[in-house]
Motif scaffolding. Sequence first.
Motif, mmCIF file in Angstrom:
data_model
loop_
_atom_site.group_PDB
_atom_site.id
_atom_site.type_symbol
_atom_site.label_atom_id
_atom_site.label_comp_id
_atom_site.label_asym_id
_atom_site.label_seq_id
_atom_site.Cartn_x
_atom_site.Cartn_y
_atom_site.Cartn_z
ATOM 1 N N MET A 1 0.858 -1.175 0.000
ATOM 2 C CA MET A 1 0.000 0.000 0.000
ATOM 3 C C MET A 1 0.901 1.234 0.000
ATOM 4 O O MET A 1 1.890 1.285 0.736
ATOM 5 N N PHE A 2 0.546 2.195 -0.819
ATOM 6 C CA PHE A 2 1.311 3.440 -0.947
ATOM 7 C C PHE A 2 0.333 4.603 -0.899
ATOM 8 O O PHE A 2 -0.758 4.525 -1.483
ATOM 9 N N GLN A 3 0.716 5.669 -0.195
ATOM 10 C CA GLN A 3 -0.140 6.852 -0.161
ATOM 11 C C GLN A 3 0.718 8.107 -0.139
ATOM 12 O O GLN A 3 1.734 8.166 0.549
ATOM 13 N N GLU A 4 0.258 9.094 -0.889
ATOM 14 C CA GLU A 4 0.972 10.362 -0.997
ATOM 15 C C GLU A 4 -0.052 11.484 -1.141
ATOM 16 O O GLU A 4 -1.085 11.307 -1.794
ATOM 17 N N THR A 5 0.227 12.619 -0.523
ATOM 18 C CA THR A 5 -0.646 13.785 -0.660
ATOM 19 C C THR A 5 0.023 14.809 -1.571
ATOM 20 O O THR A 5 1.164 15.206 -1.328
ATOM 21 N N LEU A 6 -0.695 15.205 -2.610
ATOM 22 C CA LEU A 6 -0.222 16.232 -3.532
ATOM 23 C C LEU A 6 -0.820 17.574 -3.108
ATOM 24 O O LEU A 6 -2.006 17.652 -2.792
ATOM 25 N N GLU A 7 -0.012 18.613 -3.105
ATOM 26 C CA GLU A 7 -0.486 19.974 -2.837
ATOM 27 C C GLU A 7 -0.539 20.681 -4.190
ATOM 28 O O GLU A 7 0.484 20.784 -4.879
ATOM 29 N N ILE A 8 -1.725 21.143 -4.563
ATOM 30 C CA ILE A 8 -1.915 21.729 -5.888
ATOM 31 C C ILE A 8 -2.531 23.111 -5.751
ATOM 32 O O ILE A 8 -3.560 23.275 -5.091
ATOM 33 N N ASN A 9 -1.897 24.103 -6.348
ATOM 34 C CA ASN A 9 -2.426 25.462 -6.363
ATOM 35 C C ASN A 9 -3.263 25.649 -7.625
ATOM 36 O O ASN A 9 -2.795 25.364 -8.727
ATOM 37 N N THR A 10 -4.482 26.119 -7.436
ATOM 38 C CA THR A 10 -5.341 26.388 -8.588
ATOM 39 C C THR A 10 -5.317 27.883 -8.896
ATOM 40 O O THR A 10 -4.913 28.694 -8.065
ATOM 41 N N ARG A 11 -5.776 28.230 -10.073
ATOM 42 C CA ARG A 11 -5.817 29.632 -10.497
ATOM 43 C C ARG A 11 -7.233 30.193 -10.430
ATOM 44 O O ARG A 11 -7.482 31.267 -10.940
ATOM 45 N N GLY A 12 -8.139 29.452 -9.831
ATOM 46 C CA GLY A 12 -9.535 29.852 -9.807
ATOM 47 C C GLY A 12 -10.350 28.883 -10.636
ATOM 48 O O GLY A 12 -9.844 27.866 -11.114
ATOM 49 N N ARG A 13 -11.610 29.205 -10.815
ATOM 50 C CA ARG A 13 -12.553 28.285 -11.451
ATOM 51 C C ARG A 13 -12.022 27.766 -12.781
ATOM 52 O O ARG A 13 -11.581 28.528 -13.631
ATOM 53 N N GLU B 1 -11.531 23.076 -10.149
ATOM 54 C CA GLU B 1 -11.729 24.110 -9.128
ATOM 55 C C GLU B 1 -13.062 24.792 -9.402
ATOM 56 O O GLU B 1 -13.310 25.240 -10.520
ATOM 57 N N HIS B 2 -13.900 24.879 -8.370
ATOM 58 C CA HIS B 2 -15.218 25.473 -8.534
ATOM 59 C C HIS B 2 -15.345 26.859 -7.908
ATOM 60 O O HIS B 2 -16.381 27.505 -8.077
ATOM 61 N N ARG B 3 -14.320 27.316 -7.207
ATOM 62 C CA ARG B 3 -14.349 28.662 -6.637
ATOM 63 C C ARG B 3 -13.675 29.628 -7.615
ATOM 64 O O ARG B 3 -12.808 29.238 -8.397
ATOM 65 N N HIS B 4 -14.070 30.893 -7.563
ATOM 66 C CA HIS B 4 -13.481 31.882 -8.474
ATOM 67 C C HIS B 4 -12.034 32.201 -8.125
ATOM 68 O O HIS B 4 -11.209 32.405 -9.014
ATOM 69 N N GLY B 5 -11.734 32.258 -6.845
ATOM 70 C CA GLY B 5 -10.366 32.568 -6.432
ATOM 71 C C GLY B 5 -9.487 31.341 -6.417
ATOM 72 O O GLY B 5 -9.960 30.217 -6.233
ATOM 73 N N GLY B 6 -8.189 31.549 -6.602
ATOM 74 C CA GLY B 6 -7.240 30.440 -6.534
ATOM 75 C C GLY B 6 -7.219 29.836 -5.137
ATOM 76 O O GLY B 6 -7.420 30.544 -4.148
ATOM 77 N N GLN B 7 -6.975 28.551 -5.070
ATOM 78 C CA GLN B 7 -6.980 27.817 -3.803
ATOM 79 C C GLN B 7 -5.781 26.877 -3.763
ATOM 80 O O GLN B 7 -5.227 26.513 -4.795
ATOM 81 N N ARG B 8 -5.411 26.467 -2.563
ATOM 82 C CA ARG B 8 -4.418 25.397 -2.383
ATOM 83 C C ARG B 8 -5.212 24.144 -2.046
ATOM 84 O O ARG B 8 -5.888 24.092 -1.018
ATOM 85 N N ARG B 9 -5.138 23.140 -2.914
ATOM 86 C CA ARG B 9 -5.931 21.918 -2.762
ATOM 87 C C ARG B 9 -5.019 20.733 -2.436
ATOM 88 O O ARG B 9 -3.890 20.643 -2.932
ATOM 89 N N ARG B 10 -5.550 19.830 -1.609
ATOM 90 C CA ARG B 10 -4.839 18.593 -1.267
ATOM 91 C C ARG B 10 -5.526 17.428 -1.964
ATOM 92 O O ARG B 10 -6.739 17.257 -1.849
ATOM 93 N N VAL B 11 -4.717 16.642 -2.652
ATOM 94 C CA VAL B 11 -5.210 15.463 -3.359
ATOM 95 C C VAL B 11 -4.435 14.259 -2.837
ATOM 96 O O VAL B 11 -3.204 14.225 -2.929
ATOM 97 N N ILE B 12 -5.164 13.291 -2.286
ATOM 98 C CA ILE B 12 -4.521 12.076 -1.764
ATOM 99 C C ILE B 12 -4.548 11.008 -2.843
ATOM 100 O O ILE B 12 -5.600 10.705 -3.421
ATOM 101 N N VAL B 13 -3.379 10.439 -3.123
ATOM 102 C CA VAL B 13 -3.239 9.363 -4.094
ATOM 103 C C VAL B 13 -2.869 8.100 -3.307
ATOM 104 O O VAL B 13 -1.854 8.077 -2.614
#
Length: 135
Positions: free
Chosen positions: A1-13, A120-132
């Motif tokens: 089993m392997f798990q990693e969290t990616l931190e991804i910056n979005t630019r908005g919607r 991304e569904h918000r208008h402003g950019g966000q920092r999102r966490r994605v677990i793989v």
Amino acid sequence: MFQETLEINTRGRGTLDITRAIQEAVARSGTATGLCHVFVQHTSASLILCENADPDVRHDLESWFAREVPDGDPRYRHSLEGPDDMPAHIRSILTNMDLTLPVSNGRCALGAWQGVFLYEHRHGGQRRRVIVTVS
């Protein structure tokens, strides 16, 4: 089993192609055959498996959402973070916060024109966490 969290910056919607980041995580897992589960830890962003060759597909998807789930609709009671708050939640529920992909030969076995996108569904950019998670 392997798990990693990616931190991804979005630019908005809109959509952001994260296929390469997912494939790189699968490669780091060392798994040749199995499953890759991808999960975004947010209620106003989602994951989609979508056409990756023609950006008009994602543009048309966004146009559809703009018509069907408009910002600032007076029917929405929830608006704590602005007029795009409730529409962002509806969009994420309709599209999904997770995907499960087959792993073959050490890679996600995607079709020729498929890509994984953080939506991304918000208008402003966000920092999102994605677990793989790969098993």
